[in-house]
Write a protein that holds these residues in place. Sequence first.
Motif, PDB file in Angstrom:
ATOM      1  N   SER A 110      18.999   8.022  56.907  1.00  0.00           N
ATOM      2  CA  SER A 110      18.726   9.077  57.886  1.00  0.00           C
ATOM      3  C   SER A 110      19.515  10.345  57.577  1.00  0.00           C
ATOM      4  O   SER A 110      20.745  10.307  57.447  1.00  0.00           O
ATOM      5  N   GLY A 111      18.799  11.464  57.429  1.00  0.00           N
ATOM      6  CA  GLY A 111      19.446  12.758  57.289  1.00  0.00           C
ATOM      7  C   GLY A 111      19.850  13.161  55.892  1.00  0.00           C
ATOM      8  O   GLY A 111      20.371  14.269  55.696  1.00  0.00           O
ATOM      9  N   LEU A 112      19.637  12.314  54.892  1.00  0.00           N
ATOM     10  CA  LEU A 112      20.022  12.656  53.521  1.00  0.00           C
ATOM     11  C   LEU A 112      18.849  13.269  52.780  1.00  0.00           C
ATOM     12  O   LEU A 112      17.743  12.725  52.787  1.00  0.00           O
ATOM     13  N   SER A 113      19.089  14.413  52.125  1.00  0.00           N
ATOM     14  CA  SER A 113      18.060  15.075  51.341  1.00  0.00           C
ATOM     15  C   SER A 113      18.190  14.676  49.875  1.00  0.00           C
ATOM     16  O   SER A 113      19.297  14.638  49.319  1.00  0.00           O
ATOM     17  N   PHE A 114      17.059  14.392  49.224  1.00  0.00           N
ATOM     18  CA  PHE A 114      17.106  14.020  47.810  1.00  0.00           C
ATOM     19  C   PHE A 114      17.593  15.182  46.947  1.00  0.00           C
ATOM     20  O   PHE A 114      18.124  14.971  45.856  1.00  0.00           O
ATOM     21  N   ALA A 115      17.452  16.401  47.452  1.00  0.00           N
ATOM     22  CA  ALA A 115      17.920  17.577  46.707  1.00  0.00           C
ATOM     23  C   ALA A 115      19.431  17.556  46.514  1.00  0.00           C
ATOM     24  O   ALA A 115      19.960  18.266  45.639  1.00  0.00           O
ATOM     25  N   ASP A 116      20.152  16.757  47.296  1.00  0.00           N
ATOM     26  CA  ASP A 116      21.602  16.656  47.168  1.00  0.00           C
ATOM     27  C   ASP A 116      22.039  15.622  46.139  1.00  0.00           C
ATOM     28  O   ASP A 116      23.239  15.365  45.993  1.00  0.00           O
ATOM     29  N   LEU A 117      21.063  15.018  45.426  1.00  0.00           N
ATOM     30  CA  LEU A 117      21.379  13.984  44.443  1.00  0.00           C
ATOM     31  C   LEU A 117      20.916  14.394  43.059  1.00  0.00           C
ATOM     32  O   LEU A 117      19.961  15.166  42.912  1.00  0.00           O
ATOM     33  N   ASN A 118      21.588  13.873  42.040  1.00  0.00           N
ATOM     34  CA  ASN A 118      21.199  14.093  40.646  1.00  0.00           C
ATOM     35  C   ASN A 118      20.539  12.829  40.106  1.00  0.00           C
ATOM     36  O   ASN A 118      21.205  11.794  39.987  1.00  0.00           O
ATOM     37  N   PRO A 119      19.237  12.876  39.779  1.00  0.00           N
ATOM     38  CA  PRO A 119      18.577  11.687  39.234  1.00  0.00           C
ATOM     39  C   PRO A 119      19.284  11.191  37.967  1.00  0.00           C
ATOM     40  O   PRO A 119      19.768  11.973  37.154  1.00  0.00           O
ATOM     41  N   GLY A 120      19.342   9.884  37.824  1.00  0.00           N
ATOM     42  CA  GLY A 120      19.987   9.294  36.659  1.00  0.00           C
ATOM     43  C   GLY A 120      20.538   7.926  36.970  1.00  0.00           C
ATOM     44  O   GLY A 120      20.397   7.413  38.088  1.00  0.00           O
ATOM     45  N   THR A 121      21.181   7.317  35.973  1.00  0.00           N
ATOM     46  CA  THR A 121      21.809   6.010  36.129  1.00  0.00           C
ATOM     47  C   THR A 121      23.309   6.157  35.941  1.00  0.00           C
ATOM     48  O   THR A 121      23.764   6.733  34.951  1.00  0.00           O
ATOM     49  N   TYR A 122      24.072   5.640  36.892  1.00  0.00           N
ATOM     50  CA  TYR A 122      25.533   5.771  36.891  1.00  0.00           C
ATOM     51  C   TYR A 122      26.153   4.387  37.050  1.00  0.00           C
ATOM     52  O   TYR A 122      25.728   3.606  37.892  1.00  0.00           O
ATOM     53  N   VAL A 123      27.166   4.113  36.250  1.00  0.00           N
ATOM     54  CA  VAL A 123      27.797   2.796  36.234  1.00  0.00           C
ATOM     55  C   VAL A 123      29.284   2.947  36.522  1.00  0.00           C
ATOM     56  O   VAL A 123      29.926   3.903  36.073  1.00  0.00           O
ATOM     57  N   THR A 124      29.843   1.998  37.292  1.00  0.00           N
ATOM     58  CA  THR A 124      31.275   2.045  37.577  1.00  0.00           C
ATOM     59  C   THR A 124      31.833   0.645  37.810  1.00  0.00           C
ATOM     60  O   THR A 124      31.121  -0.265  38.216  1.00  0.00           O
ATOM     61  N   SER A 125      33.101   0.506  37.514  1.00  0.00           N
ATOM     62  CA  SER A 125      33.857  -0.686  37.918  1.00  0.00           C
ATOM     63  C   SER A 125      35.028  -0.251  38.791  1.00  0.00           C
ATOM     64  O   SER A 125      35.952  -1.016  39.029  1.00  0.00           O
ATOM     65  N   GLY A 126      34.965   0.997  39.268  1.00  0.00           N
ATOM     66  CA  GLY A 126      36.023   1.554  40.094  1.00  0.00           C
ATOM     67  C   GLY A 126      35.951   1.094  41.533  1.00  0.00           C
ATOM     68  O   GLY A 126      34.885   0.755  42.055  1.00  0.00           O
ATOM     69  N   GLY A 127      37.098   1.093  42.187  1.00  0.00           N
ATOM     70  CA  GLY A 127      37.148   0.682  43.589  1.00  0.00           C
ATOM     71  C   GLY A 127      36.787  -0.784  43.749  1.00  0.00           C
ATOM     72  O   GLY A 127      37.183  -1.639  42.952  1.00  0.00           O
ATOM     73  N   ASP A 128      35.984  -1.076  44.763  1.00  0.00           N
ATOM     74  CA  ASP A 128      35.579  -2.461  45.035  1.00  0.00           C
ATOM     75  C   ASP A 128      34.529  -2.975  44.063  1.00  0.00           C
ATOM     76  O   ASP A 128      34.202  -4.165  44.087  1.00  0.00           O
ATOM     77  N   ALA A 129      33.984  -2.091  43.206  1.00  0.00           N
ATOM     78  CA  ALA A 129      32.958  -2.528  42.248  1.00  0.00           C
ATOM     79  C   ALA A 129      33.490  -3.605  41.319  1.00  0.00           C
ATOM     80  O   ALA A 129      32.754  -4.504  40.904  1.00  0.00           O
ATOM     81  N   SER A 130      34.794  -3.535  40.989  1.00  0.00           N
ATOM     82  CA  SER A 130      35.381  -4.521  40.078  1.00  0.00           C
ATOM     83  C   SER A 130      35.320  -5.933  40.653  1.00  0.00           C
ATOM     84  O   SER A 130      35.222  -6.910  39.918  1.00  0.00           O
TER      85      SER A 130
END
Length: 202
Positions: free
Chosen positions: A142-162
């Motif tokens: 709710s309320g998020l515009s796609f124009a505020d995002l950059n299309p692509g694939t992003y990977v992380t093990s930072g924070g709780d992702a690990s």
Amino acid sequence: MLTRILLIAACTIALSSSSHAALVINLNQVGAGVSISLSGSGTVSTGGGANPGTILNFDNFAAGNPFAAGISGSSTGSVFSLATPLQITGLDASNGNAAYISVLSSVRFDNDGVDTSDVDLVGDFSIGDGDTFLASGVSLVSGLSFADLNPGTYVTSGGDASDFGGLTLNVNASAVPEPSSCLLLSVGGMLSGLCVRRRKRC
């Protein structure tokens, strides 16, 4: 009760085929807005910090920033509610594999530049080291515009992702038909209309 049993069964089946799979978040364009989906299954790594509380924090994405410049001014640290809660179904290893369901009711984006970018899932968690998990769900944001995002694939093990074996974030723009495809669709529509008119005359 039946829903809980089905979720536990699905979790058990998924975990039997994958001992440690990463989480995946998809942010998909829906018109000018965004939908979110969550998937993945595996075992929460030991030593990664049990029971993260009310926020699952994923940061330091590789290969760029998933946020467009505009989000830093309009949506930094903003929490967006989800029309339908996402879920992480788990089996508590420290309690005889008792089943539980963690409900994710909102998503937060933070583009403050302190630790590059953050995507946080906010909800009610009971996740601990050694627990097995199954993540699922699809919802409009709710309320998020796609124009505020950059299309692509992003990977992380930072924070709780690990704790979950890493996180893959996919920002997917909706497919736009090529001009040739649009022309074919238009011609097809015109021919269909002519056929209908001929049948009516007969």
